[in-house]
Design an enzyme around this catalytic site. Structure first.
Site: not given
Length: 130
Positions: A9-10
């Protein structure tokens, strides 16, 4: 040689796991980090995952590691988009993200087959700390 895609997600988490795995790999294992949304927010981008698959796909196979939740859903969505003969050679591993990335990179560099790598990184022993 089996290649690896890391989906987080990052962006920085994906790139950090890639950096660590690349320090440990041998040979010509390709690792691609895919993280965040196109505008730099936290999230996942199925189009970026599909681009990574198309870039890194090899007959020996591709292992994908995803951090959690919607990253897993996005990977599964992309797998559904692929032609059957390609999809058969790509596996979303049920493995810890960082540890799985490092061990997959080492074993792929040793020339291990996708089934052997998955057996190692999907082992319950993989997450034990003591």
């Amino acid at each position: 040689m089996v290649n690896i895609i890391l989906v987080s997600h990052v962006k920085e988490i994906a790139e950090g796991a890639k950096k660590l795995a690349e320090q440990m790999k041998q040979g010509d294992v390709e690792i691609i980090a895919v993280g965040g949304t196109p505008d730099g927010d936290i999230g996942t981008d199925p189009d970026a995952i599909e681009t990574a698959v198309n870039e890194i796909y090899k007959e020996d196979g591709v292992i994908i590691l995803a951090d959690l939740g919607s990253a897993i859903m996005s990977v599964n969505m992309v797998l559904d988009w692929l032609e059957e003969e390609v999809r058969e050679k790509i596996v979303l591993a049920d493995a810890p993200f960082v540890e799985g990335a490092v061990v997959a990179a080492v074993e792929a560099g040793m020339g291990n087959k996708i089934e052997e790598i998955l057996e190692s990184i999907e082992s319950a022993d993989m997450i034990k700390k003591n």
